[in-house]
Design an enzyme around this catalytic site. Sequence first.
Site, mmCIF file in Angstrom:
data_model
loop_
_atom_site.group_PDB
_atom_site.id
_atom_site.type_symbol
_atom_site.label_atom_id
_atom_site.label_comp_id
_atom_site.label_asym_id
_atom_site.label_seq_id
_atom_site.Cartn_x
_atom_site.Cartn_y
_atom_site.Cartn_z
ATOM 1 N N LYS A 30 10.385 21.213 27.317
ATOM 2 C CA LYS A 30 10.647 22.823 26.396
ATOM 3 C C LYS A 30 11.383 23.671 27.198
ATOM 4 C CE LYS A 30 8.812 24.971 22.541
ATOM 5 N NZ LYS A 30 7.155 25.276 22.190
ATOM 6 N N SER A 105 7.502 24.623 16.548
ATOM 7 C CA SER A 105 8.157 24.659 17.794
ATOM 8 C C SER A 105 9.255 24.017 19.388
ATOM 9 C CB SER A 105 8.525 26.363 18.246
ATOM 10 O OG SER A 105 7.403 26.390 19.429
ATOM 11 N N SER A 129 2.538 23.848 17.144
ATOM 12 C CA SER A 129 4.373 23.047 17.792
ATOM 13 C C SER A 129 4.289 22.149 18.080
ATOM 14 C CB SER A 129 4.611 24.886 18.333
ATOM 15 O OG SER A 129 5.010 25.814 17.578
HETATM 16 N N1 GLN Z 1 5.005 27.547 13.639
HETATM 17 C C1 GLN Z 1 3.650 28.042 14.124
HETATM 18 C C2 GLN Z 1 4.499 30.336 14.709
HETATM 19 O O1 GLN Z 1 5.694 30.611 14.624
HETATM 20 C C3 GLN Z 1 3.394 27.637 15.592
HETATM 21 C C4 GLN Z 1 4.247 27.832 17.019
HETATM 22 C C5 GLN Z 1 3.886 27.325 18.003
HETATM 23 O O2 GLN Z 1 3.139 26.497 17.783
HETATM 24 N N2 GLN Z 1 5.094 27.658 19.316
HETATM 25 O O3 GLN Z 1 3.678 30.412 15.474
#
Ligand code: GLN
Length: 427
Positions: A30, A105, A129
């Site tokens: 990532k 994400s 994410s």
């Molecule tokens: N969707 C969640 C956020 O926007 C989790 C994102 C993540 O785990 N990086 O914070």
Amino acid sequence: MEDKFNAFLSTKEIHSDKQGILAGVRVAVKDNISTKDIETTCASKILKGYIPPYDATAVARLKEAGATIAGKTNMDEFGMGSTTENSAFGPALNPRDITRAAGGSSGGSAAAVAGGLVPMALGSDTGGSIRCPASWCGIVGLKPSYGRVSRFGLIAYANSFEQIGPLATNVTDCAKLFSVIAGHDERDSPSVNKPYNFESLKADIKGKVIGIPKEYFGEGVDAEVAAVVRKAIAKLEELGATTKEVSIPSMKYALASYYVTCTCEASSNLDRFDGVRYGEIAPEMNMPWHDAYTKVRTAGFGEEVRRRILLGTFALSAGYYGKYYVKARYARQVIAKDFEAALKECDFLAGPTMPNVAPKLGELTKNPLEMYQADILTVPANIAGIPAISIPCGTAHGMPVGLQLMGRKYDEETILNAALAYEEAQA
Ligand code: GLN
């Protein structure tokens, strides 16, 4: 490698000649995980051109194990989002239906694995994410216990929640990749000395007690998704487990607590980005610094990132700090205690990973609150710091559904073994 899913932001490969358990295996990483000599942007214009001078510990461990770094994957900018549509470089597409979101994400990592471009990938999970895109793309993803994998070299978004973790097509590969990255690192203060032994992986579910938190089948969870997950849990019972209903009464505070705390942390973590050394837009020097800084950050950050910086700065400001941040931290402790109590009554918890299947592109971006609501079933594990895995368990509305298993802190072993038992029973 043809990337039909916009899964990669960089396909620069780095080979390793080490003969470890990942020798020759291509692993995608990532884009918020630092890779020496490969651009690392967090899918943000503000970090364009940033080439880290060092590897994140997780990446160094991959190389030590013989893996080939297969490039950097697309993501929501700085990890903020649940569909990868908040990437500055366009959304990752879901390989199961390219008109739908891959999830986020870590959407690029999931799309790269589900689309057959790499067998495994690293993601990061702050509030879901890893598990969200794993669930929506029909693959396996594990969020480790807080502290079990080093965050050194992970570009921070909300560091009290996040962990680096594996995504793979099956439980065995997921466990193998986890065994490579888990373990103590003195450069990450919450890091614990709890390596994971891949040899301990075995299908094991007989006699286990599975807690079913009733809130995981509550309002907002799609009926077809719930039915598929209930069927998967029935399968685990058939394999020798028993179930009991449990409750997390504080679940209703989870999203509010998470979004207040994570935006506060984001507002301070992201204040270091000024466009001076990296970034698509350099600050102009012929104006007062705060004007130049505002201009660079307004142009360099996407809308969602700016929204969260503003929300977090507001919640931390004098007069509001006690009302929002302190309250959110308090709720966090209550939620963690509720999970601890529930996990005393059983070996692990089970429920859906996501309340819905992958949405059509654009469906969730109109209203930020709807996007936040998609995280209702994933953020609690981050709040409690416990491990959680998502494994594919069927389809609803023609799209994959993920079964989420949440374990006691530092007990990835039990949920991985249960996941393997389930997977083998499907084969
Ligand atoms: N969707 C969640 C956020 O926007 C989790 C994102 C993540 O785990 N990086 O914070």
